[in-house]
Design a protein around this motif. Structure first.
Motif, short mmCIF file in Angstrom:
data_model
loop_
_atom_site.label_atom_id
_atom_site.label_comp_id
_atom_site.label_asym_id
_atom_site.label_seq_id
_atom_site.Cartn_x
_atom_site.Cartn_y
_atom_site.Cartn_z
N VAL A 27 0.93 -1.25 -0.03
CA VAL A 27 0.04 -0.01 -0.22
C VAL A 27 1.04 1.27 -0.15
CG1 VAL A 27 -1.74 1.27 1.25
CG2 VAL A 27 -1.62 -1.16 1.35
N PRO A 28 1.07 1.99 -1.12
CA PRO A 28 1.75 2.97 -1.18
C PRO A 28 1.30 4.48 -0.49
CG PRO A 28 0.69 2.83 -2.99
CD PRO A 28 0.20 2.00 -2.24
N LEU A 29 0.96 4.28 0.87
CA LEU A 29 0.78 5.51 1.73
C LEU A 29 1.76 5.74 2.69
CD1 LEU A 29 -3.08 4.77 1.80
CD2 LEU A 29 -1.81 6.45 0.34
N PRO A 30 2.50 6.78 2.86
CA PRO A 30 3.52 6.87 3.68
C PRO A 30 3.11 6.69 5.20
CG PRO A 30 3.59 8.91 2.09
CD PRO A 30 2.32 7.78 1.70
N HIS A 31 2.02 7.05 5.46
CA HIS A 31 1.53 6.99 6.88
C HIS A 31 1.22 5.52 7.27
CE1 HIS A 31 -2.51 6.80 4.96
NE2 HIS A 31 -3.04 6.42 6.09
N LEU A 32 1.46 4.45 6.21
CA LEU A 32 1.21 3.17 6.58
C LEU A 32 2.50 2.49 6.16
CD1 LEU A 32 -2.24 2.30 4.55
CD2 LEU A 32 -1.79 2.88 7.20
N ASP A 33 3.57 3.38 6.22
CA ASP A 33 5.08 2.63 6.25
C ASP A 33 5.54 1.67 7.47
OD1 ASP A 33 7.44 1.68 5.15
OD2 ASP A 33 8.36 3.72 5.46
N ARG A 34 4.68 0.87 7.67
CA ARG A 34 5.23 -0.19 9.09
C ARG A 34 4.75 -1.55 8.75
NH1 ARG A 34 0.57 -0.45 12.47
NH2 ARG A 34 -0.97 0.98 11.91
#
Length: 663
Positions: A27-34
């Motif tokens: 999922v290419p969303l920065p706030h889901l980078d975990r």
């Protein structure tokens, strides 16, 4: 029995051991980078291995992901969803590559999944079902004779053969068979049973390097990875590397993250080439990725080229790497004889043919001497096309389109004997009745002469010599020995059998005059790359002011001196690589909001914003910090992007750390 009961009730039972899977979801969303925790069922237990591809339900949708790790328990605190399915039990993501991808993402303020897309090619089930070839026999260690011309060259090979970590910046001699030298260092490592990875700018360099490596290590011991391979063939070769069937890997930009087993050496050739920078987010550079990889794995590192970048010089000055250079006596024996001719030399041309070919007399004489020895001549022209830039013939104001204000150019050729009119390079409209808005003149003159126009003029000046062109439409890899004029744009110069008799570097002002922080460094790199194709002690003529530092470096063939000067100047002015710098681009409103939200370290400094386009719709801000605060800067920019992503800001911004273009 429990498994049958759970199936009958339509429920799944968690695996008995390590039931929690930590997943990097696509999922290419920065706030889901975990990483997100999921449960592994008993049916999935055997296939759900670290590194495999999985599919999970995320925010109500089925998305792909990579299983990073298995654990006994989760800190989430609520009931976990099960993996939807294991796409394939093939462990495509090696632990070392996962660690490297995380480090690259953190360095460039990007997302882990964006880096993994570069590292892992799309899956092909048929290829995956087939076994990879057997591991080729370990080759013998090659001779170090080719490196004897460099005082520390044999020491470098000895360190690689003994397994000691070596980090070096290699300055190749002119006319050096660089592919053979790189093949020798790579095969030296492979002969010990360890892996080697070599990254070059383009497919022509890759083909030359593959030939050299196959001759030393054997064709079965070498594999090439590049974007021009078909998806199936690329995945087949990549999978052979991942399974440990190949020790020696060669490739272009994307191969920097290849999963080479027991990696002992990473090499980047011509690190200043802009092809080494990934055009997709987070825009990593091959040199920096391999430096990071060498640091994480303990593998040796070699940065090589005819020229030297300020970044490579910083590695030497910091003591992290040692330089491998030849002595001045050895250099004098093989270096080309370089002559610099300023623009005022045009007035001194006596030969009418030379005047029509826009060559100064010294360049014309060098070409004639090369033809007398039955050798080809290379002419480097900065721009492709016919006449790609026009100006008013009276006042020299750049010629612009009346409709869109785009630059005017000449297409070349004629219709029924009448030359084609000028056209706009932006909207394509023809401009048959140009009138200068500044002085009213209808005359046009060329600001820059392109490769096709140069080839046409030289064909008239040397009517009995064949003319070949190498550029955007057709890039030649090699040209045969014998008399010929080869007109090429920078980066498209073909090699010649036996070398060129002369190399003529035209319109130096067009390269040096660019509004770019790296203009002089890039110009010298392009010049040296072309000049290195001459025969030993050949002739090089550069049309540029001899007092300029890059011209002096070319005349003396001293890229190390120029790199030191460049690094010292950037340190004084506060430019990369002496500092860490980022560019933030966006609309004026989006950029203003982003700069308000950005929490920089105390040493952070914001420059700008300044307009990027004439209509003012795009602006750019520069942010710089000392190198010691590079990590906090990357974290701050990552947090900024995550915040904007979470609140769904409509106008995007683009963030680049350590970009090639600053101005």
């Amino acid at each position: 029995m429990a498994g049958k009961a759970s199936t009958r009730r339509g429920e799944r039972v968690p695996a008995a051991v390590l039931p929690v899977a930590r997943i990097c979801v696509d999922v290419p969303l920065p706030h889901l980078d975990r990483l997100f925790d999921y449960q592994v069922s008993t049916e999935q237990d055997a296939d759900a291995v670290p590194g495999c591809r999985v599919r999970v339900r995320f925010a109500g949708q089925l998305v792909d992901g990579y299983l990073i790790d298995r654990a006994e328990e989760s800190g989430y605190g609520s009931k976990l969803s099960f993996l939807d399915r294991v796409i394939s039990p093939e462990p495509v993501l090696a632990p070392e590559v996962a660690e490297l991808a995380r480090a690259v993402a953190d360095r460039y303020a990007g997302s882990l999944i964006d880096v993994l897309r570069m590292a892992i090619p799309p899956r092909h089930a048929r290829v995956e079902a087939k076994p990879s070839p057997e591991l080729a026999p370990v080759p013998e260690a090659p001779s170090s004779e080719g490196w004897a011309r460099y005082p520390f060259g044999p020491n470098l090979l000895d360190a690689l053969r003994s397994g000691r970590a070596a980090r070096a910046v290699w300055q190749a001699l002119p006319a050096e068979d660089w592919a053979a030298r790189l093949a020798e260092v790579a095969t030296s490592v492979v002969s010990t049973g360890r892996g080697a990875l070599v990254v070059v700018p383009d497919h022509r360099d890759l083909a030359r390097l593959h030939t050299a490596c196959a001759a030393l290590a054997g064709p079965d011991a070498v594999v090439t990875l590049s974007s021009d391979l078909g998806p199936s063939e690329r995945y087949k070769r990549w999978l052979a590397v991942r399974r440990g069937a190949v020790r020696l890997v060669l490739g272009t930009r994307g191969a920097a993250l290849a999963p080479v087993h027991d990696l002992g050496l990473v090499v980047v050739w011509d690190d200043g080439d802009d092809l080494h920078t990934e055009p997709r987010s987070p825009y990593p550079n091959v040199r920096d990725v391999l430096v990071q990889r060498s640091h994480l794995t303990g593998a040796s590192l070699l940065v090589g080229g005819f020229a030297r970048t300020a970044e490579a010089q910083l590695l030497v000055d910091s003591g992290w790497a040692h330089e491998v250079v030849a002595s001045r006596d050895t250099l004098r024996a093989v270096a080309p004889r370089v002559a610099a001719v300023g623009d005022n030399a045009w007035q001194d041309v006596k030969d009418p043919a030379a005047r029509s070919a826009r060559l100064p007399s010294i360049a014309f004489d060098a070409a004639r001497a090369a033809f007398a020895e039955d050798a080809p001549v290379l002419i480097q022209v900065p721009r492709r096309g016919y006449v790609p830039s026009l100006a008013c013939g009276t006042c020299r104001v750049p010629a612009r389109c009346r409709r869109c204000a785009g630059p005017l150019a000449l297409p070349g050729g004629a219709d029924d004997g009448v030359p084609k009119p000028a056209f706009c390079r932006w909207c394509g409209a023809t401009e048959a009745a140009f009138r200068c808005p500044a002085c009213g003149s209808r005359r046009l003159r060329g600001q820059i002469i392109g490769a096709r126009r140069t080839a046409e003029e030289l064909g008239r000046a040397f009517s009995n010599i064949p003319v070949r062109t190498s550029g955007a439409d057709e890039v030649l890899s090699t040209v045969p020995a014998g008399r010929a004029l080869v007109v090429a744009t920078p980066g498209a110069e073909p090699t010649a059998d036996g070398g060129y008799g002369a190399v003529l570097l035209l319109d130096g002002w067009a390269l040096l005059g660019r509004a770019d922080l790296r203009a002089t460094e890039e110009t010298l790199r392009r010049w040296m790359t072309a000049a290195a194709l001459t025969r030993p002690a050949g002739k090089v003529v550069v049309v540029a002011d001899s007092s300029l530092p890059p011209v002096q470096a070319l005349v003396r063939w001293d890229p190390v001196w120029h790199a030191r000067q460049e690094l010292a100047a950037r340190t004084e002015l506060g430019f990369p690589p002496a500092v860490r710098m980022a560019t933030v681009d966006g609309t004026p409103d989006a950029l203003a909001t982003a700069l308000e939200d950005l929490v920089l370290p105390p040493s952070g400094e914001v420059l700008g914003p300044v307009p990027l386009s004439e209509d003012g719709q795009r602006e750019r801000a520069l942010i710089r910090v000392p190198r010691t605060d590079g990590k906090p800067l990357a974290e701050a920019l990552a947090t900024l992007q995550a915040t904007r992503s979470a609140r769904k800001d409509p106008d995007p911004i683009r963030v680049k750390l350590d970009p090639l273009e600053v101005l």
